[in-house]
Design a protein around this motif. Sequence first.
Motif, short mmCIF file in Angstrom:
data_model
loop_
_atom_site.label_atom_id
_atom_site.label_comp_id
_atom_site.label_asym_id
_atom_site.label_seq_id
_atom_site.Cartn_x
_atom_site.Cartn_y
_atom_site.Cartn_z
N ASP A 30 0.85 -1.23 -0.01
CA ASP A 30 0.07 0.03 -0.04
C ASP A 30 0.86 1.41 0.08
OD1 ASP A 30 -2.39 -1.60 -0.14
OD2 ASP A 30 -2.71 -1.17 2.21
N ASP A 31 1.84 1.25 0.93
CA ASP A 31 2.91 2.50 0.86
C ASP A 31 3.50 2.72 -0.49
OD1 ASP A 31 1.99 2.80 3.37
OD2 ASP A 31 3.76 2.08 4.32
N TYR A 32 3.98 1.41 -0.92
CA TYR A 32 4.74 1.76 -2.26
C TYR A 32 3.80 2.15 -3.50
CZ TYR A 32 6.88 -0.19 -6.48
OH TYR A 32 7.42 -0.44 -7.89
N ASN A 33 2.60 1.66 -3.41
CA ASN A 33 1.60 1.99 -4.42
C ASN A 33 1.08 3.69 -4.50
OD1 ASN A 33 1.66 -0.39 -5.62
ND2 ASN A 33 -0.32 -1.13 -4.53
N ASP A 34 1.23 3.90 -3.32
CA ASP A 34 0.74 5.23 -2.86
C ASP A 34 1.81 6.11 -3.33
OD1 ASP A 34 -0.99 7.41 -1.73
OD2 ASP A 34 0.28 7.61 -0.05
N TRP A 35 3.14 5.97 -3.13
CA TRP A 35 4.16 6.97 -3.17
C TRP A 35 5.67 6.10 -3.30
CZ3 TRP A 35 7.23 9.13 1.39
CH2 TRP A 35 7.97 10.11 0.93
N LYS A 36 6.33 6.36 -4.37
CA LYS A 36 7.52 5.63 -4.58
C LYS A 36 8.38 6.52 -5.60
CE LYS A 36 5.36 3.07 -8.41
NZ LYS A 36 4.01 3.34 -8.06
#
Length: 376
Positions: A30-36
């Motif tokens: 989820d964190d990766y999909n939101d912001w990378k």
Amino acid sequence: MAVTKMNAKQLHDKIDSGQPVLLLDVRNQDDYNDWKIEGKNIQSVNIPYFEFLDENETTYKDLPKDAEIIVICAKGGSALIVAELLDEKGYKASYLEKGMLEWSQFYHPVTVADDGDMKLFQINRLAKGCLSYMVVSEGEAMIVDPNRHIEEYTSLAEKENANIVHIMDTHLHADHISGGQALANQTGARYYISSSEMQGADMSFEPLEEHTEIRFGAVRVKILTIPTPGHTPGSVSFLINDKYLLSGDTLFVGGLGRPDLGGKAKEWAQSLYETVFKKIALLPEDIIVLPAHYADIQEINEKGFVGATLGEIRRSNEIMRTENREQFTEKVAGTVGATPPNYEEIVDINRGVIKVTSDKATELEIGPNRCAVHHG
């Protein structure tokens, strides 16, 4: 072999070199999909940290042994552990020492123009998609839309042998904490913003609406302030030397600013319509638009900065040609996307109503920008 640690600048230099870069992000999905971390030559892979703890060899099956793997996590600790596991298995591994926390605070200045009498820098805070500007002329500098890490601006001004004399915000920002007031306090420069943005504010400022132009430097660089409401009621754009439009969050390379953050999406969309078709429409096609945010890494042009001529933006964005007021309003108000996290608290900070520690400020700003929304 041993794992190599790198900082945000070293990682950016590697990405900027144009060589392929493989990033292994071990945060949760989820964190990766939101912001990378993104870039034109980046291959980004997400395998959560806990999967490496299972000692399952299939976790490694798609990772190449003939290329450097740069491991990324939130703050660096998990990335170090995974990089060491990779190293033990014969992979060439390095890691971002302070993770996305440091990446979120990394700034990269690019020279947009240097005509001898004036230099214009775009300062790109890549992780946030935030863009700020420094205009230098004859030993004096003006800063537009500074973020809170004010040392980025003081050090750049020092490098250019310039004194910061003017600081302005195009509008009251909602996705990041402004450095305007702090920079003014440190340098003695004047801080400008529209007074309609600062109702209830507990800080001193120079009302932008009282100035139609601001001149500085021996060549008297002309700054025209153009009211461009829509994203916020007091949004202003600055026209520099009749050639560069610092458009804040009103006009982007990929579309228009979102009008919904005040809870009056349709009302502010009407203002945005007036701005697009009665203010911006009067400007020449060859004006170079330089916004305060961008939504996609593809908006960075071949010269390394985010910007395009007004003509190019009109041609590539249908909304800029949608002259039917009702259609325009419905489309702009209806495609606003997710609200910036913590935006109400950030707005209060930017008005000086509340104060927070540096650690709290970092926590509030973590994540992508959500002000630059594509309307097509």
